[in-house]
Every structure is written in C-alpha cells, then in structure tokens.
Scaffold this motif. Structure first.
Motif, mmCIF file in Angstrom:
data_model
loop_
_atom_site.group_PDB
_atom_site.id
_atom_site.type_symbol
_atom_site.label_atom_id
_atom_site.label_comp_id
_atom_site.label_asym_id
_atom_site.label_seq_id
_atom_site.Cartn_x
_atom_site.Cartn_y
_atom_site.Cartn_z
ATOM 1 N N ALA A 135 27.279 61.265 62.995
ATOM 2 C CA ALA A 135 27.578 60.610 65.143
ATOM 3 C C ALA A 135 26.356 60.881 66.193
ATOM 4 O O ALA A 135 25.869 61.758 65.573
ATOM 5 N N LYS A 136 26.362 58.945 65.791
ATOM 6 C CA LYS A 136 25.131 59.340 67.619
ATOM 7 C C LYS A 136 25.272 60.205 68.440
ATOM 8 O O LYS A 136 24.438 60.751 69.333
ATOM 9 N N ARG A 137 26.756 60.528 68.736
ATOM 10 C CA ARG A 137 27.426 61.074 70.068
ATOM 11 C C ARG A 137 28.677 61.846 69.506
ATOM 12 O O ARG A 137 29.266 61.241 68.595
ATOM 13 N N ILE A 138 28.848 62.863 69.711
ATOM 14 C CA ILE A 138 29.872 64.118 69.825
ATOM 15 C C ILE A 138 30.259 64.631 71.663
ATOM 16 O O ILE A 138 29.916 64.844 72.196
ATOM 17 N N VAL A 139 31.975 64.271 71.296
ATOM 18 C CA VAL A 139 32.870 65.077 72.468
ATOM 19 C C VAL A 139 33.462 66.096 71.912
ATOM 20 O O VAL A 139 34.266 66.238 70.896
ATOM 21 N N ILE A 140 33.159 67.676 72.374
ATOM 22 C CA ILE A 140 33.296 68.436 72.657
ATOM 23 C C ILE A 140 35.442 68.448 72.657
ATOM 24 O O ILE A 140 34.610 68.717 74.146
ATOM 25 N N VAL A 291 30.505 79.271 75.996
ATOM 26 C CA VAL A 291 30.429 78.591 75.931
ATOM 27 C C VAL A 291 29.767 77.314 76.779
ATOM 28 O O VAL A 291 29.014 77.706 77.249
ATOM 29 N N PRO A 292 29.760 76.236 75.970
ATOM 30 C CA PRO A 292 28.434 74.560 76.751
ATOM 31 C C PRO A 292 28.523 74.952 77.717
ATOM 32 O O PRO A 292 29.321 74.623 78.727
ATOM 33 N N THR A 293 27.444 74.990 78.603
ATOM 34 C CA THR A 293 27.408 74.618 80.692
ATOM 35 C C THR A 293 27.442 73.510 80.258
ATOM 36 O O THR A 293 26.857 72.685 78.795
ATOM 37 N N ALA A 294 27.975 72.268 81.168
ATOM 38 C CA ALA A 294 27.680 71.307 81.261
ATOM 39 C C ALA A 294 28.085 70.153 82.369
ATOM 40 O O ALA A 294 28.505 71.174 83.317
ATOM 41 N N ASP A 295 27.263 69.652 82.627
ATOM 42 C CA ASP A 295 26.821 69.219 84.215
ATOM 43 C C ASP A 295 28.478 68.109 84.977
ATOM 44 O O ASP A 295 29.350 67.625 83.759
ATOM 45 N N PRO A 296 29.153 69.086 85.872
ATOM 46 C CA PRO A 296 30.436 68.446 85.847
ATOM 47 C C PRO A 296 30.878 67.503 86.039
ATOM 48 O O PRO A 296 31.698 67.089 86.744
ATOM 49 N N TYR A 297 29.963 66.458 86.705
ATOM 50 C CA TYR A 297 29.648 65.098 87.382
ATOM 51 C C TYR A 297 30.074 64.072 86.349
ATOM 52 O O TYR A 297 30.426 62.802 86.142
ATOM 53 N N MET A 299 29.998 65.000 82.643
ATOM 54 C CA MET A 299 30.201 65.803 81.149
ATOM 55 C C MET A 299 28.995 66.581 79.890
ATOM 56 O O MET A 299 29.402 66.544 79.021
ATOM 57 N N GLN A 300 27.592 66.596 80.068
ATOM 58 C CA GLN A 300 26.774 65.670 79.441
ATOM 59 C C GLN A 300 26.584 67.892 79.431
ATOM 60 O O GLN A 300 26.273 68.093 80.300
ATOM 61 N N PHE A 307 28.717 65.932 75.025
ATOM 62 C CA PHE A 307 29.365 66.334 75.918
ATOM 63 C C PHE A 307 30.795 67.107 75.747
ATOM 64 O O PHE A 307 31.122 67.042 75.050
ATOM 65 N N VAL A 308 31.193 67.765 76.851
ATOM 66 C CA VAL A 308 32.549 68.718 76.453
ATOM 67 C C VAL A 308 33.478 68.788 78.221
ATOM 68 O O VAL A 308 32.763 68.159 79.010
ATOM 69 N N ALA A 309 34.740 68.377 77.566
ATOM 70 C CA ALA A 309 35.711 68.297 78.259
ATOM 71 C C ALA A 309 36.866 69.164 78.085
ATOM 72 O O ALA A 309 37.678 69.894 77.518
ATOM 73 N N GLY A 310 37.202 69.184 78.983
ATOM 74 C CA GLY A 310 39.216 69.632 78.865
ATOM 75 C C GLY A 310 38.826 71.331 79.166
ATOM 76 O O GLY A 310 37.913 71.787 80.023
ATOM 77 N N ASP A 311 39.950 71.960 78.469
ATOM 78 C CA ASP A 311 39.843 73.329 78.555
ATOM 79 C C ASP A 311 38.702 74.114 78.322
ATOM 80 O O ASP A 311 38.633 75.365 78.283
ATOM 81 N N ALA A 312 37.970 73.366 76.787
ATOM 82 C CA ALA A 312 36.793 73.837 76.440
ATOM 83 C C ALA A 312 35.587 74.057 77.117
ATOM 84 O O ALA A 312 34.967 74.655 77.201
ATOM 85 N N SER A 313 35.717 73.072 78.379
ATOM 86 C CA SER A 313 34.907 73.043 79.062
ATOM 87 C C SER A 313 34.049 74.656 80.215
ATOM 88 O O SER A 313 32.694 74.720 80.622
ATOM 89 N N ASN A 314 35.343 74.930 79.959
ATOM 90 C CA ASN A 314 35.833 76.255 80.641
ATOM 91 C C ASN A 314 35.291 76.008 82.843
ATOM 92 O O ASN A 314 34.790 76.690 82.431
ATOM 93 N N GLN A 315 35.820 74.635 82.943
ATOM 94 C CA GLN A 315 35.689 74.854 84.274
ATOM 95 C C GLN A 315 36.867 74.875 85.012
ATOM 96 O O GLN A 315 38.006 76.170 84.772
ATOM 97 N N LEU A 316 38.026 73.882 84.703
ATOM 98 C CA LEU A 316 39.304 73.789 85.934
ATOM 99 C C LEU A 316 40.405 73.086 84.921
ATOM 100 O O LEU A 316 40.031 72.505 84.327
ATOM 101 N N PRO A 317 40.473 74.711 84.079
ATOM 102 C CA PRO A 317 41.500 74.460 83.041
ATOM 103 C C PRO A 317 43.028 73.725 83.440
ATOM 104 O O PRO A 317 44.105 74.746 83.395
ATOM 105 N N LEU A 318 43.576 72.690 83.862
ATOM 106 C CA LEU A 318 44.401 71.395 84.387
ATOM 107 C C LEU A 318 44.527 70.595 83.872
ATOM 108 O O LEU A 318 43.446 69.486 83.675
#
Length: 483
Positions: A135-140, A291-297, A299-300, A307-318
């Motif tokens: 994959a050229k890019r991956i989203v977790i 948990v992977p750290t990511a830019d909140p704006y 998600m990189q 990239f990482v998104a959602g509960d896997a990002s360990n930011q706001l699990p909503l």
C-alpha cells in the motif's frame, strides 16, 4: 498467498474506517478496507445506541416513580419485565446495526478484505495467511476494546463488559460496577432503576469525565442518593463462589463490608486495538501506551504515509470524533502528498445519566494547567435546584459552571451536571466554536420559561466576575419568575 498493490489500505471497518474509506475513494480508485471482525461499529453494536435503549427503559420507570410528586399516584406495583426490556434493547440494537450494514453492502466486494492485518514494514501488510498488501498509504482505524485487570479473569463468566450486557436475555438480580466513568454511570444507574441491586466502585476519586471539583462533588453526592458509589474504593478481596462473586471492601465510614453479586461489570476503560498490528515493524513514534502519535489536524503519524483515526488514535473516543478523524485521515491518505488540515470542531461530550453530565470546550483541568495559578479566568455558576423550569418538571438537580478569559471575555469552556445537559452543551459548543465572548452570548435570545435560562444566569455571573457587566440582579425584571 495473494498479493495486492493498492493506493490506500484502511485497517478497520468501524465508524472511522468507513469514513476514511469513503474519503479516500474521492481521490483514489484503488482503496481496500480490511476487517477481521463483524461490521456494525462499536456505537451501533455495543455502545451509544444500545445503552440509550437501556437508559430509555430506565427513564420510563423513573417517571412513574416520580409521578406522586405531581399528585399523580399510579395504582399497583410497578412490574419490570426484564425479558421484555432486553428484547426491545436487542431488537432496536439490531435495527441500528442493520443501517450500518446497508452502507457496508454498498461497498464493492473487491474493496473489502476479511481478516486481521499486521505490518511487515511501513508500506506492507499481511492479512492472516492469505493476502499480502503493498500500500502506498495506510490508515489505522482499528478501534478499541474494554480493558480490565488481569486477575479479574478468574471470575470467568461472572465478569462482564458493556458488550455482554446487551446480549442478556433477562436482567440479573445484582451487579457490582467497577469504574464510575461514562459507561459505568450510564449502565449502573439504568440497571438500578430497572430493579437491579447496584454498587459502584472507583479508583482515585474520579466521577465521570468531570475535572471541575465543584461539579464532580455534586455528581458524587447525587449518584449516592440512588446507589452506593465510592469513587475511591478500597476493595480487599473479590472471589467467585459458584454463580456469584463475593466482594469484601472498606466502606466510606471505614467499616468492613461483604456483599455477593451476580456479576462484576468492568467499566475500567478501553484499550486502543494497536497491540496486535506488529507496529514495531514500522518507523512510527509511539506514546507511553504504545499508541501511534498523530497530528490532531491531519491525523498523520511520524511516518508520512501512515495515518490513524478513531479510538485507535487514543485522542477523543467518541463517535463524532471518530467520524471526523476518519474523514480527515482518509482524505489525506487519498490526496497524499497534498496534506491538508481538516476541520476539528469544539470538543463536546455527554454522559446520559440523570441528571446528565456534559463538557464543552476546554475543561477546568485544561484551563488551570494552561494558565497556572494566575487569575486569568473566572467561573460563572448556576444551580438548577432553584431554576424555574427545572422545578416545574421536578428535575431541579444540577450545577453548571462556565469559564471565561479575563480581559478578552472569551468563552473558554464549561462543565455541568443538570437537566437537558446534552442540549445546553450543544448551545455552548456552538458558541465556543464561533469564539464568542460572554457578552456576545448574552446578546442571544432566551425564551421563558426554559432550562436554558440557567445558562444565561451562569453567563451573567461570569460576566460580572470578568468586570464586563453589572452584578447579577436577584429578581431581574426582564426575566420571568424563577429564571
């Protein structure tokens, strides 16, 4: 083993994963979504929707119990049929899951890969033993799962999590809830109102997501009026004996107590599902929890193509945060390397207890951490105990605190427990996102008699403390009685 070469690979088919897939497809044709478990999202299957169904049943009972306060006396004993309660919860839950599955069915079969993915390197995934994906890019977007202390596994099937509650065919006789957070408070109070004996234990004194000590103390007192809640419990022993769990603890008066319950509900937090991805094979930077750290704006992550998104990002699990993060991550993965900051809305969260708990914008803890001990902000407050519309409805419990910045008068955030807090929070979140000042908020229309007048009272108190307006008049002539 089959090999695929794709532009974007999405790991996970929940709220964030589905959002990421649709956003990525707007820029790239060759996108796949990998899912090892059932589709349907945490919210629809075991989260916000089934819990609200249980809460709605509990509220129906509570309204009947409150009726004598209005001079209305229901005849006979209230009969709670646990089987009928849980049957409706599961039927409606399945409807909500069905809506999600309809959207999944619209995704082309060749874009969906069944199985669990692991990283080989920054751009390579292996799905079980059948597919290798370049994959050229991956989203977790792998979501999260309930977590509890390992020794509790000795309780066997007497240990449950929120997922298990919604598979019950009937209501049990008693439950000990560990964790007075969002899940614990919602399920614990609902079960209590549906006739289940409930005790609740916490660690460290925390009640819900609250950080304002005044609001938290009010919440602690209010919940204890319905069931035993010790937010800083001293549990000495918890063992299974037959089909029950025996618990020995020191109560709040320092006395040793022993109880037996049918189930222990672990509401002790959730863990991001990244520990089985072999992320050590990548170059991603991880936080203290792995948990992977990511830019909140954007998600990189620290690896530009991941990239990482959602509960896997360990930011706001909503859910609404997962949806936003998924769109941002998928959009950037699709348009890479043209990375763009996505819209991040003002924070808003709610606990659907009674009274409800809600938080908007910066929390009390975040403000005090950022500003330290300087007198750079003030707190305006209102009690709902004397608020007119709340008393009319016999829902006059709660307190609302709003925070404003000295000098600018800018609205910073709010924490509250009170009637219709979910609706009050939306009004305040819109004001926060528009960077309104307290004075501007007070210029907005307020009808009478409504619970929202309590918001105006708190804002007036805050405006006076910021020296931007007069002291609050006890019996304001431009307000109706009891505002």
């Amino acid at each position: 083993m089959k090999t695929l070469n794709v532009d974007v690979a999405i790991i996970g088919g929940g709220t964030a994963g589905l959002g990421a897939y649709r956003a990525a497809k707007a820029h790239a044709d060759n996108v796949v979504m990998i899912e090892g478990g059932p589709y349907g999202t945490t919210c629809a299957r075991v989260g916000c929707m089934p819990s609200k169904l249980l809460i709605a049943a509990a509220e129906a009972v509570h309204h009947i119990e409150k009726a004598p306060g209005f001079g209305i006396h229901p005849q006979g004993e209230i009969l709670i049929n646990g089987r009928e309660v849980m049957d409706r919860v599961k039927r409606e839950r399945d409807r909500f899951v069905g809506f999600v599955l309809e959207g999944v069915d619209d995704i082309p079969a060749e874009d969906k890969i069944a199985g669990y993915a692991k990283f080989v390197d920054n751009n390579t995934l292996v799905v079980d033993d059948h597919t290798r994906i370049e994959a050229k890019r991956i989203v977790i977007a792998t979501g999260s799962r309930p977590a509890w202390p390992a020794p509790w596994n000795d309780l066997g099937d007497r240990l449950i999590v929120n997922d298990d509650v919604f598979d019950w065919d009937d209501l049990p006789g008693s439950v000990a809830v560990f964790g007075p957070g969002v899940i614990g408070l919602e399920l614990g109070q609902s079960l209590k109102r549906l006739g289940v004996d409930v005790v609740m234990f916490g660690v460290g004194g925390q009640v819900g997501p609250l950080t304002d000590p005044t609001v938290m103390a009010y919440a602690d007192k209010t919940f204890n009026e319905e069931f035993y809640l010790d937010p800083d419990a001293k549990v000495e022993e918890m063992v299974r004996e037959g089909d029950s769990v025996h618990i020995r603890y020191i109560d709040k008066q320092g006395e040793t107590k022993r109880i037996a319950v049918d189930y222990v509900l672990a509401a002790t937090g959730r863990r991001p599902n990244v520990d089985k991805l072999d992320i050590e094979n990548t170059g991603m930077e991880l936080d203290a929890r792995g948990v992977p750290t990511a830019d909140p704006y954007t998600m990189q992550t620290s690896v530009a193509s991941i990239f990482v998104a959602g509960d896997a990002s360990n930011q706001l699990p909503l859910l609404h945060e997962a949806a936003d993060q998924g769109r941002i991550a998928g959009d950037n993965a699709g348009r890479f390397p043209d990375i763009r900051a996505g819209l991040r809305r003002s924070k808003i969260s709610a606990v659907f207890s009674d009274p409800q708990i809600a938080m908007v914008g910066e929390t009390y803890k975040e403000i005090t951490t950022r500003l330290g001990t300087c007198e750079c902000f003030e707190t305006g407050t209102v009690s709902f105990e004397g608020q007119g519309r709340s008393r009319v409805m016999l829902r006059n419990k709660g307190v609302l605190n709003v925070y404003g910045e000295q000098g600018t008068g800018r609205f910073l955030g709010s924490e509250m427990m009170g009637p219709n807090a979910e609706h009050l929070a939306h009004l305040l979140a819109w004001a926060h996102q528009n960077k309104m000042t307290i004075s501007q908020m007070l210029d907005m229309p307020f009808y009478h008699p409504v619970i929202e007048e309590g918001v105006r009272t708190a804002l007036r108190d805050l405006n006076a403390k910021l020296h931007l307006g007069p002291e609050t008049i006890k019996h304001c002539l431009d307000c109706g009685p009891g505002c």
